[in-house]
Design a protein around this motif. Structure first.
Motif, PDB file in Angstrom:
ATOM      1  N   TRP A 129      -5.217  -3.442   6.555  1.00 17.36           N
ATOM      2  CA  TRP A 129      -3.798  -3.278   6.881  1.00 17.36           C
ATOM      3  C   TRP A 129      -3.355  -1.824   6.760  1.00 17.36           C
ATOM      4  CZ3 TRP A 129      -0.819  -8.012   4.311  1.00 17.36           C
ATOM      5  CH2 TRP A 129      -1.005  -9.135   5.121  1.00 17.36           C
ATOM      6  N   LYS A 130      -3.954  -1.126   5.785  1.00 17.59           N
ATOM      7  CA  LYS A 130      -3.474   0.246   5.564  1.00 17.59           C
ATOM      8  C   LYS A 130      -3.703   1.136   6.782  1.00 17.59           C
ATOM      9  CE  LYS A 130      -7.472   1.747   2.768  1.00 17.59           C
ATOM     10  NZ  LYS A 130      -8.200   0.493   2.915  1.00 17.59           N
ATOM     11  N   SER A 131      -4.641   0.766   7.630  1.00 15.63           N
ATOM     12  CA  SER A 131      -4.871   1.613   8.804  1.00 15.63           C
ATOM     13  C   SER A 131      -3.995   1.206   9.999  1.00 15.63           C
ATOM     14  CB  SER A 131      -6.357   1.595   9.200  1.00 15.63           C
ATOM     15  OG  SER A 131      -6.765   0.278   9.402  1.00 15.63           O
ATOM     16  N   GLY A 179       0.819  -1.222   0.000  1.00 20.74           N
ATOM     17  CA  GLY A 179       0.000   0.000   0.000  1.00 20.74           C
ATOM     18  C   GLY A 179       0.850   1.269   0.000  1.00 20.74           C
ATOM     19  N   ASP A 180       2.161   1.118   0.079  1.00 19.04           N
ATOM     20  CA  ASP A 180       3.078   2.263   0.038  1.00 19.04           C
ATOM     21  C   ASP A 180       4.182   1.947  -0.981  1.00 19.04           C
ATOM     22  OD1 ASP A 180       4.790   4.386   0.484  1.00 19.04           O
ATOM     23  OD2 ASP A 180       5.563   3.590   2.390  1.00 19.04           O
TER      24      ASP A 180
END
Ligand SMILES: Cc1ncc(C[n+]2csc(CCOP(=O)(O)OP(=O)(O)O)c2C)c(N)n1
Ligand code: SF4
Length: 278
Positions: free
Chosen positions: A217-219, A180-181
């Protein structure tokens, strides 16, 4: 190297043009894009790059990278890559695959590749599941995950901690990234590829088909609280404190001896062919 600005220009040149057949939203897309960016940033000649994999959705990646590649046997990417690096030390050899491929059937190779410390970059796209074979638990699956019909009550066993294992087994570069990054991941991959020795990069790469809850997961993903260390004891303590969702370069130690077997100049392909002739 200053990696604060990674140009995306040129990254396309490190893609083969073959369209990935991953599911929409699969984290592996972003890993491919981050790897292409990292290779473009370093500016490696494509003919000097080899991406070696085993079997799994993640292991399809060599087909999508512009450069040489080998889609090998399940769990056997590391021995293949080690052989290639021994024979062709001038190549940049990147090994890639999944948590099933790398920590289950390939687990023993993983441990020994860490301690051998050849100059390889090993990217494990960790989605805590066997994606390709439709969602069985892998070595990194939480003990209480019950969605697989094979483990309706969960596995009941503790998951592996890949970064801790790599550290203990002797890897000289240990990092964790997140699909996500992709820019952050590209920066990690630049450093991993440039590191002299065995670089292990665990990438949290969601499988939205069999683990849709991984959207969250992104949070919870966040950077490691402090910079990379060359002290394995400090790195181990940090892993315990930061938990399994912290990203960045955890540990790097350029002073470990790198295993560089001298290529056998007298070896000829024809001799091998003759020895294995049926
Ligand atoms: C020797 C062997 N055993 C089992 C399989 C079946 N198999 C193919 S891919 C796979 C697991 C893939 O999971 P992972 O490596 O985590 O990658 P993902 O698909 O999740 O990206 C398995 C068990 C195989 N191809 N070969
Ligand atoms: S099954 Fe999972 S790992 Fe495989 S391509 Fe689909 S989302 Fe990705």
């Amino acid at each position: 190297m200053d990696t604060t600005t990674i140009p995306s220009l040129g990254a396309k040149d490190y893609l083969s043009g073959v369209k990935p057949i991953w599911c929409p939203g699969c984290g592996h897309f972003a890993v491919l894009s981050a790897l292409a960016k990292a290779l473009a940033f370093i500016g490696l000649p494509r003919e000097n790059v080899a991406v070696i994999s085993g079997i799994g959705c993640s292991s399809r990646i060599p087909a999508y990278v512009g450069g040489y590649g080998f889609h090998g046997l399940h769990g056997r990417a590391l021995p293949l890559a080690s052989g290639l690096k021994a024979a062709r030390p001038e190549l940049t050899v990147i090994v890639a695959g999944g948590d099933g491929d790398g920590f289950s059937i390939g687990g023993n190779h993983f441990l020994h590749a860490c301690r051998r410390n050849m100059d390889l970059t090993y990217i494990v796209m960790d989605n805590e599941v066997y994606g390709m074979t439709k969602g069985q638990a892998s070595p990194t699956t939480a003990a209480d995950w019950t969605r697989s019909k094979l483990t309706p009550h969960g596995t009941g066993i503790r998951p592996f901690q890949p970064a801790a294992m790599a550290l203990t087994a002797g890897a000289s570069f240990v990092a964790r990234g997140f699909s996500g990054d992709p820019n952050g991941l590209a920066k990690i991959l630049v450093d991993a590829i440039e590191h002299p020795g065995f670089s292990f990069v665990q990438v949290l790469s969601p499988c939205l088909t069999f683990r849709p809850e991984q959207k969250e997961w992104k949070s919870v993903v966040r950077p490691f609280a402090v910079e990379a260390t060359d002290d394995p004891v400090a790195a181990a303590a940090r892993l315990q404190a930061d938990g399994a969702m912290a990203t960045g370069i955890l540990y790097r130690n350029p002073h470990y001896p790198v295993y560089r077997p001298a290529p056998d100049a007298s070896a000829r392909v024809a001799d091998f062919e003759e020895a294995f002739a049926l």
